[in-house]
Motif scaffolding. Structure first.
Motif, PDB file in Angstrom:
ATOM      1  N   ARG A 103       0.828  -1.200   0.000  1.00 32.72           N
ATOM      2  CA  ARG A 103       0.000   0.000   0.000  1.00 32.72           C
ATOM      3  C   ARG A 103       0.867   1.256   0.000  1.00 32.72           C
ATOM      4  N   ILE A 104       1.946   1.218   0.770  1.00 34.74           N
ATOM      5  CA  ILE A 104       2.841   2.378   0.803  1.00 34.74           C
ATOM      6  C   ILE A 104       3.444   2.635  -0.569  1.00 34.74           C
ATOM      7  N   LEU A 105       3.901   1.568  -1.229  1.00 30.38           N
ATOM      8  CA  LEU A 105       4.500   1.724  -2.552  1.00 30.38           C
ATOM      9  C   LEU A 105       3.474   2.223  -3.565  1.00 30.38           C
ATOM     10  N   SER A 106       2.247   1.735  -3.462  1.00 26.90           N
ATOM     11  CA  SER A 106       1.196   2.163  -4.375  1.00 26.90           C
ATOM     12  C   SER A 106       0.872   3.640  -4.175  1.00 26.90           C
ATOM     13  N   LEU A 107       0.742   4.051  -2.922  1.00 27.78           N
ATOM     14  CA  LEU A 107       0.450   5.457  -2.633  1.00 27.78           C
ATOM     15  C   LEU A 107       1.587   6.368  -3.102  1.00 27.78           C
ATOM     16  N   ARG A 108       2.821   5.926  -2.858  1.00 28.16           N
ATOM     17  CA  ARG A 108       3.946   6.753  -3.263  1.00 28.16           C
ATOM     18  C   ARG A 108       4.030   6.851  -4.790  1.00 28.16           C
ATOM     19  N   ALA A 109       3.770   5.724  -5.479  1.00 24.31           N
ATOM     20  CA  ALA A 109       3.788   5.747  -6.942  1.00 24.31           C
ATOM     21  C   ALA A 109       2.716   6.702  -7.468  1.00 24.31           C
ATOM     22  N   GLY A 110       1.534   6.702  -6.851  1.00 22.89           N
ATOM     23  CA  GLY A 110       0.478   7.619  -7.267  1.00 22.89           C
ATOM     24  C   GLY A 110       0.873   9.070  -7.079  1.00 22.89           C
ATOM     25  N   ALA A 111       1.530   9.365  -5.944  1.00 24.24           N
ATOM     26  CA  ALA A 111       1.975  10.738  -5.695  1.00 24.24           C
ATOM     27  C   ALA A 111       3.046  11.159  -6.697  1.00 24.24           C
ATOM     28  N   GLU A 112       3.956  10.244  -6.994  1.00 19.60           N
ATOM     29  CA  GLU A 112       5.018  10.549  -7.954  1.00 19.60           C
ATOM     30  C   GLU A 112       4.449  10.797  -9.349  1.00 19.60           C
ATOM     31  N   LEU A 113       3.412  10.041  -9.702  1.00 18.18           N
ATOM     32  CA  LEU A 113       2.766  10.261 -11.008  1.00 18.18           C
ATOM     33  C   LEU A 113       2.167  11.659 -11.082  1.00 18.18           C
ATOM     34  N   MET A 114       1.517  12.092 -10.003  1.00 18.48           N
ATOM     35  CA  MET A 114       0.918  13.423  -9.985  1.00 18.48           C
ATOM     36  C   MET A 114       1.970  14.523 -10.137  1.00 18.48           C
ATOM     37  N   LEU A 115       3.196  14.228  -9.705  1.00 23.43           N
ATOM     38  CA  LEU A 115       4.291  15.191  -9.829  1.00 23.43           C
ATOM     39  C   LEU A 115       5.045  15.039 -11.154  1.00 23.43           C
ATOM     40  N   GLY A 116       4.584  14.115 -11.999  1.00 24.13           N
ATOM     41  CA  GLY A 116       5.241  13.902 -13.287  1.00 24.13           C
ATOM     42  C   GLY A 116       6.506  13.073 -13.199  1.00 24.13           C
ATOM     43  N   GLN A 117       6.732  12.413 -12.056  1.00 24.40           N
ATOM     44  CA  GLN A 117       7.937  11.603 -11.852  1.00 24.40           C
ATOM     45  C   GLN A 117       7.621  10.139 -12.167  1.00 24.40           C
ATOM     46  N   THR A 118       7.519   9.851 -13.460  1.00 20.85           N
ATOM     47  CA  THR A 118       7.075   8.524 -13.872  1.00 20.85           C
ATOM     48  C   THR A 118       8.116   7.437 -13.615  1.00 20.85           C
ATOM     49  N   GLU A 119       9.389   7.764 -13.766  1.00 22.78           N
ATOM     50  CA  GLU A 119      10.422   6.749 -13.550  1.00 22.78           C
ATOM     51  C   GLU A 119      10.467   6.294 -12.089  1.00 22.78           C
ATOM     52  N   PRO A 120      10.500   7.213 -11.104  1.00 19.58           N
ATOM     53  CA  PRO A 120      10.424   6.760  -9.707  1.00 19.58           C
ATOM     54  C   PRO A 120       9.136   5.992  -9.409  1.00 19.58           C
ATOM     55  N   ALA A 121       8.033   6.419 -10.006  1.00 21.04           N
ATOM     56  CA  ALA A 121       6.771   5.714  -9.798  1.00 21.04           C
ATOM     57  C   ALA A 121       6.867   4.275 -10.298  1.00 21.04           C
ATOM     58  N   LEU A 122       7.465   4.112 -11.468  1.00 25.21           N
ATOM     59  CA  LEU A 122       7.594   2.771 -12.033  1.00 25.21           C
ATOM     60  C   LEU A 122       8.555   1.922 -11.210  1.00 25.21           C
ATOM     61  N   ASN A 123       9.586   2.530 -10.662  1.00 25.07           N
ATOM     62  CA  ASN A 123      10.509   1.791  -9.801  1.00 25.07           C
ATOM     63  C   ASN A 123       9.800   1.295  -8.542  1.00 25.07           C
ATOM     64  N   ASP A 124       8.928   2.117  -7.979  1.00 27.93           N
ATOM     65  CA  ASP A 124       8.165   1.686  -6.814  1.00 27.93           C
ATOM     66  C   ASP A 124       7.220   0.533  -7.168  1.00 27.93           C
ATOM     67  N   LEU A 125       6.630   0.606  -8.354  1.00 32.65           N
ATOM     68  CA  LEU A 125       5.758  -0.474  -8.791  1.00 32.65           C
ATOM     69  C   LEU A 125       6.551  -1.759  -9.036  1.00 32.65           C
ATOM     70  N   ASP A 126       7.773  -1.617  -9.558  1.00 38.91           N
ATOM     71  CA  ASP A 126       8.628  -2.792  -9.752  1.00 38.91           C
ATOM     72  C   ASP A 126       8.917  -3.474  -8.417  1.00 38.91           C
ATOM     73  N   LEU A 127       9.170  -2.680  -7.380  1.00 40.96           N
ATOM     74  CA  LEU A 127       9.415  -3.253  -6.058  1.00 40.96           C
ATOM     75  C   LEU A 127       8.155  -3.927  -5.532  1.00 40.96           C
ATOM     76  N   ALA A 128       6.995  -3.302  -5.765  1.00 36.88           N
ATOM     77  CA  ALA A 128       5.733  -3.915  -5.331  1.00 36.88           C
ATOM     78  C   ALA A 128       5.516  -5.248  -6.037  1.00 36.88           C
ATOM     79  N   TRP A 129       5.794  -5.289  -7.338  1.00 36.89           N
ATOM     80  CA  TRP A 129       5.657  -6.535  -8.085  1.00 36.89           C
ATOM     81  C   TRP A 129       6.616  -7.596  -7.556  1.00 36.89           C
ATOM     82  N   TYR A 130       7.823  -7.165  -7.198  1.00 35.24           N
ATOM     83  CA  TYR A 130       8.802  -8.105  -6.646  1.00 35.24           C
ATOM     84  C   TYR A 130       8.279  -8.711  -5.344  1.00 35.24           C
TER      85      TYR A 130
END
Length: 305
Positions: free
Chosen positions: A1-28
């Motif tokens: 949940r933390i990674l998902s929330l952080r990825a959503g916040a990063e997307l809103m800031l236009g930081q797609t690469e950090p968001a995708l990295n957080d999602l990669d960790l969630a998938w892991y």
């Protein structure tokens, strides 16, 4: 949940690469449970998938993902196969039941510790277990394994990637009717099957829904890649293969392509769902809790506005 929330916040800031990295960790993290031979672990993975999907959907809805990022997401979706994973978990559940029956055969006095022999749930039946011959446990073991082979496994074809709700629903009804009756289960040698066969039909429904969302997620990424390249969404899913999608993905319930419809500014993808009826892309909602989905009703929908 933390990674998902952080990825959503990063997307809103236009930081797609950090968001995708957080999602990669969630998938892991979800992947670490894949080899666990326990049914509940696979159900946890289904719940985790729903959490991960939220920022993925947000990025698709807001048109924030690049083609390269969409490829990464599509690859992650392609690596998930809940139907195969649950088959392995069911084998493990069955093996556990057999080992438990073997233990009880040598320690019959422990039978009351895993369930009651009476309709009213009374635990005061310990004296009965001392009278049970060892052969009774062998008969129980036969019926336990027969329940798995005839009532648990049918309805899911991993190779064909198909799920038959009618077969599973019929098996569910048979399980409910045959594996109840208190002391009569003792006489019919169905007691341990009633105690040890888990609520498989409900679990299979959740796994089928999760895999449908996985397939829809992969298709949504492919559709967005097409839009980035062409400037609009395609008229049909057939246009995605093979450039944007290696092979077509079908509805697990019908075997036909998932329903796809263009809508203003986006599209809707959906399976006919557990009722095997096309409800036009309408979700089935719970009557008790209006905000919860009822997976037995309506369609299973993935919509991008």
């Amino acid at each position: 949940r933390i990674l998902s929330l952080r990825a959503g916040a990063e997307l809103m800031l236009g930081q797609t690469e950090p968001a995708l990295n957080d999602l990669d960790l969630a998938w892991y993290l979800v992947g670490t449970l894949r080899e666990e031979p326990i049914l509940i672990s696979q159900l946890v993975r289904c719940a985790s998938l729903g959490i991960i999907l939220q920022p993925v959907w947000e990025g698709l809805a807001d048109r924030r993902w690049s083609d390269a990022e969409l490829r990464r997401l599509q690859e992650r979706f392609g690596g998930l196969d809940f139907l195969a994973d649950v088959r392995r978990a069911l084998f493990a559940e069955q093996l556990f039941g057999n080992r438990l029956i073997e233990y009880l055969r040598n320690h019959p006095q422990m039978l009351d510790t895993i369930g009651s022999l009476t309709d009213d749930g009374s635990p005061e039946t310990g004296w009965v277990t001392t009278l049970i011959p060892r052969g009774w446990f062998y008969q129980e073991q036969v019926n336990y394994n027969r329940a798995y082979e005839t009532l648990v496994r049918p309805g899911v074809d991993v190779g064909a990637r198909r799920v038959d709700p009618h077969v599973i629903a019929g098996n569910e009804k048979t399980i409910e009717q045959s594996l109840r009756g208190g002391v009569s289960l003792l006489v019919k040698h169905h007691l341990l099957a009633a105690l040890l066969v888990p609520a498989i039909p409900q679990a299979q429904r959740k796994f089928a829904h999760a895999q449908t969302l996985v397939d829809a997620g992969a298709l949504a990424c492919a559709l967005e890649r097409y839009r980035l390249a062409v400037g609009r969404f395609p008229d049909s899913l057939a246009a995605l293969t093979p450039e944007y999608l290696q092979k077509p993905l079908h509805d697990l319930i019908t075997g036909e392509p998932l329903h796809y419809r263009l809508e203003e500014g986006g599209f809707v993808l959906y399976s006919v769902g557990w009722n095997a009826r096309d409800d036009g892309g309408i979700l089935g909602m719970s009557e008790k809790i209006k905000t919860n989905l009822d997976l037995t009703q309506g369609d299973w929908v993935f919509r991008i506005p």
